[in-house]
Scaffold this motif. Structure first.
Motif, PDB file in Angstrom:
ATOM      1  N   THR A  24       0.821  -1.213   0.000  1.00  0.00           N
ATOM      2  CA  THR A  24       0.000   0.000   0.000  1.00  0.00           C
ATOM      3  C   THR A  24       0.850   1.256   0.000  1.00  0.00           C
ATOM      4  O   THR A  24       0.698   2.143  -0.862  1.00  0.00           O
ATOM      5  CB  THR A  24      -0.942   0.003   1.219  1.00  0.00           C
ATOM      6  N   ILE A  25       1.761   1.364   0.962  1.00  0.00           N
ATOM      7  CA  ILE A  25       2.552   2.588   1.097  1.00  0.00           C
ATOM      8  C   ILE A  25       3.650   2.641   0.045  1.00  0.00           C
ATOM      9  O   ILE A  25       3.925   3.697  -0.536  1.00  0.00           O
ATOM     10  CB  ILE A  25       3.131   2.685   2.523  1.00  0.00           C
ATOM     11  N   GLY A  26       4.270   1.509  -0.239  1.00  0.00           N
ATOM     12  CA  GLY A  26       5.331   1.488  -1.236  1.00  0.00           C
ATOM     13  C   GLY A  26       4.857   1.879  -2.618  1.00  0.00           C
ATOM     14  O   GLY A  26       5.576   2.529  -3.383  1.00  0.00           O
ATOM     15  N   SER A  27       3.618   1.516  -2.964  1.00  0.00           N
ATOM     16  CA  SER A  27       3.088   1.826  -4.293  1.00  0.00           C
ATOM     17  C   SER A  27       2.576   3.248  -4.424  1.00  0.00           C
ATOM     18  O   SER A  27       2.239   3.680  -5.525  1.00  0.00           O
ATOM     19  CB  SER A  27       1.967   0.847  -4.646  1.00  0.00           C
ATOM     20  N   GLY A  28       2.496   3.964  -3.301  1.00  0.00           N
ATOM     21  CA  GLY A  28       2.038   5.355  -3.361  1.00  0.00           C
ATOM     22  C   GLY A  28       0.715   5.605  -2.691  1.00  0.00           C
ATOM     23  O   GLY A  28       0.159   6.707  -2.794  1.00  0.00           O
ATOM     24  N   GLY A  29       0.176   4.622  -1.980  1.00  0.00           N
ATOM     25  CA  GLY A  29      -1.044   4.840  -1.211  1.00  0.00           C
ATOM     26  C   GLY A  29      -0.786   5.826  -0.090  1.00  0.00           C
ATOM     27  O   GLY A  29       0.353   6.009   0.357  1.00  0.00           O
ATOM     28  N   SER A  30      -1.846   6.463   0.387  1.00  0.00           N
ATOM     29  CA  SER A  30      -1.699   7.528   1.384  1.00  0.00           C
ATOM     30  C   SER A  30      -2.100   7.013   2.761  1.00  0.00           C
ATOM     31  O   SER A  30      -3.235   6.574   2.961  1.00  0.00           O
ATOM     32  CB  SER A  30      -2.577   8.724   0.988  1.00  0.00           C
ATOM     33  N   GLY A  31      -1.171   7.066   3.704  1.00  0.00           N
ATOM     34  CA  GLY A  31      -1.470   6.614   5.060  1.00  0.00           C
ATOM     35  C   GLY A  31      -0.201   6.512   5.883  1.00  0.00           C
ATOM     36  O   GLY A  31       0.903   6.736   5.393  1.00  0.00           O
ATOM     37  N   GLY A  32      -0.366   6.160   7.165  1.00  0.00           N
ATOM     38  CA  GLY A  32       0.760   6.097   8.079  1.00  0.00           C
ATOM     39  C   GLY A  32       1.115   4.674   8.459  1.00  0.00           C
ATOM     40  O   GLY A  32       0.452   3.710   8.059  1.00  0.00           O
TER      41      GLY A  32
END
Length: 616
Positions: free
Chosen positions: A365-373
């Motif tokens: 999720t985060i590695g692909s550019g999703g937004s979150g913590g």
């Protein structure tokens, strides 16, 4: 108007005479920022909840052949595609992690964070998390709160020396409101973002945190912990010395898991950056891969709501319902009522699978550019690790008498947060406040400290520090780096520049050295615009061959690769340039490259030491 200004001046003077600091106005301003940020935080929480209902409560209820498995892939992919398109049309080239963004703005832009950044983060994060993306709300809400503090400070023309505090007020109020954790909100901002525990910063941030939490309580009409911990977990619990060994092992495991998470997330980002696809498509691809993990989870036999009244797979979204269930001792019993907030069958296999898929899913999720913590995923991984470790001890017959896996799940939450962010103080305070449970604070503290130590032995930097290092920002010690970031070139007395031109004979440098007692020279054109510098070590090297000096000109000794300094540049950046190029002085220029003077390393350090002494 003049009368109003006189009244303000009189009030300011009277307050200072009464013993208040000249910066007293920061306290009521912090209250305003805290209250407004509390409203924003509750709005963001509602937006995330509404987004989740739309994706899984509306779209997720559509039925067609193979819909159950297909929707597990379609919904996260659709959310990722929406996020990518929004970021693209907002003029960004990718989604950035929230907390490093805030720290970078403090280091390089004096804390100026556009309100648009907070609004964009609010929308993209709610879509990412609502559609099943494995991420948390803490990074986005800190960006949102920080942009609120920065915007209000700019509107009121607050000086740059206070901008950092105002940004911190917004970040602390946002964290406190979203987690119902005012103490952890303060400590998190001071420990991770500002790295400044001075009293002048601490007081406004406490005020903002209190007001942010109070407003959230008023809007929501409740004052409850984020995660409900049944009284049976702590009612008769008392930490005993014979449990120390168990929690030491858990602390080491949390440290190893935190280091593995950091390594995996970094590797994931590197792999996604290497994929030659438009950046706005990558979040959709990451969502689709996350959905395929969900399909695998379903095919392994965990498709019928392992957590009662929670339909997505256990590793989707922020995982809060799953964490709440893991903190309920009844989830670990073979026979228990089928009621909301309980895992139907908390087997060791289910916990291990949830942990592994949560780690991989967050990286996707985060590695692909999703937004979150990353804090919410860390909480869930910690809870599954702690609960699973206790179940193993239970099977081996070595679980302390009266102990329950729920207690170890609570300690594991603090351990993994501390290992990932290198913030043990924030970790155990956050877990204490979001569970409203004081009874297990001793083992939680022990696990958090050990996990941080183990993680630091493997990775010197936290995940946030690594992200910042990629941007050329190093997180130093609390006092010196904070002060260097507050001071600018304006604060250092400049040395008059001794200027020469490129076609001047090199012998002129020797003459100027005798007249002005300088060793570094600024090379300019006829309009006094900067071209380069001749530094002392180069002149000294030339003196070894004195016979060649009459045949040389300045341009042959000039260095053109030395950076210039702008008057508003902060001293931490300037000091880094000195270290990088190993010179004693750098030219200070205005916006037209006209020379204003020379800043020397020695004067910078003297001014820094003087200011540090004045601050006590």
């Amino acid at each position: 108007m003049a009368k109003g200004l006189k009244l303000t001046d009189r009030l300011n003077r009277r307050l200072i005479e009464s013993g208040f600091s000249k910066d007293w106005y920061l306290i009521p301003l912090a209250a305003v920022i805290g209250a407004l940020t509390g409203l924003l935080a509750t709005g963001f929480d509602l937006l995330v909840e509404s987004s989740g209902h739309f994706f899984f409560g509306v779209l997720g209820q559509q039925r067609f052949p193979g819909s159950r498995l297909a929707l597990l892939v379609i919904l996260p992919a659709l959310g990722g595609l929406l996020v990518g398109l929004i970021i693209r049309y907002a003029g960004k080239n990718k989604s950035e992690p929230g907390i490093p963004d805030v720290v970078e703005s403090l280091a390089r832009r004096h804390g100026e964070i556009p309100a648009r950044s907070g609004g964009l983060k609010m929308v993209t994060s709610s879509i990412t998390i609502g559609s099943g993306g494995s991420a948390g709300v803490e990074g986005p809400i800190i960006t949102i709160g920080s942009s609120m503090g920065s915007t209000i400070a700019r509107l009121l023309h607050i000086g740059r020396e206070h901008m950092q505090t105002m940004v911190g007020c917004g970040a602390a109020a946002a964290t406190a409101a979203i987690f119902n954790a005012p103490i952890a909100g303060v400590i998190f901002v001071l420990e991770i973002i500002l790295r400044d525990f001075s009293l002048r910063t601490f007081i406004p941030i406490v005020v903002a945190s209190v007001f942010g939490t109070a407003v959230a309580h008023a809007v929501l009409g409740e004052n409850q912990a984020v995660f409900y911990v049944p009284e049976v977990v702590t009612g008769g619990y008392g930490f005993a010395v014979w449990e120390v060994g168990h929690y030491i092992v858990l602390g080491v495991l949390c440290g190893l898991l935190g280091a593995l998470f950091i390594r995996s997330l970094r590797l994931s980002e590197k792999c996604w950056n290497a994929i030659k696809l438009p950046f706005w498509i990558k979040p959709a691809l990451g969502g689709a891969l996350l959905g395929l993990l969900g399909v695998g989870f379903y095919l392994m036999g965990y498709g019928n709501e392992p957590v009662v009244n929670h339909s997505p797979p256990t590793f989707f979204s922020n995982g809060y319902p799953v964490i709440t269930a893991l903190l309920n001792p009844e989830s670990y019993l073979p026979d228990h009522p089928d009621e909301p907030g309980v895992i139907r069958n908390a087997t060791l296999a289910l916990l291990a699978l949830t942990l592994a898929f949560k780690l991989v899913g967050t990286c996707l999720t985060i590695g692909s550019g999703g937004s979150g913590g990353v804090i919410a995923p860390s909480l869930l991984m910690g809870a599954t690790l702690g609960g699973g470790f206790a179940m193993i001890c239970q099977h081996l017959g070595i679980l302390p008498e009266g102990g329950t896996p729920a207690t170890f799940a609570l300690a594991g939450m603090a351990g993994v947060i501390a290992a990932v962010a290198h913030c043990p103080l924030t970790a155990f305070l956050l877990v204490f406040e979001i569970t409203a449970d004081y009874q297990v604070i001793l083992p939680v503290m022990l696990v958090a400290i050990l996990a941080t130590t183990v993680a630091q032995l493997i990775f010197r930097d936290s995940i946030y520090a690594l992200w910042l290092r990629d941007r050329g920002i190093k997180m130093g010690t609390y006092s010196d780096l904070t002060l260097l970031r507050r001071m600018t070139c304006h604060d250092v007395p400049l040395t008059p520049a001794v200027m020469v031109q490129p076609d001047d004979p090199a012998a002129r440098l020797i003459e100027l050295a005798e007249d002005y007692a300088v060793v570094d020279y600024v090379v300019t054109d006829e309009a006094d615009r900067y071209l380069g510098m001749v530094v002392g070590q180069d002149v000294r090297a030339t003196l070894v061959q004195r016979d060649a000096i009459p045949l040389m000109i300045v341009s042959e000794l000039m260095r053109t690769n030395l950076p210039t300094v702008a008057p508003h540049q902060t001293l931490d950046v300037i000091l880094e340039q000195f270290a990088k190029h190993d010179v004693a002085s750098l030219a200070v220029v205005d916006g037209s490259d006209v020379i204003k003077g020379v800043i020397t390393r020695s004067r910078l350090m003297r001014q820094y030491q003087s200011t540090l002494s004045e601050r006590g």
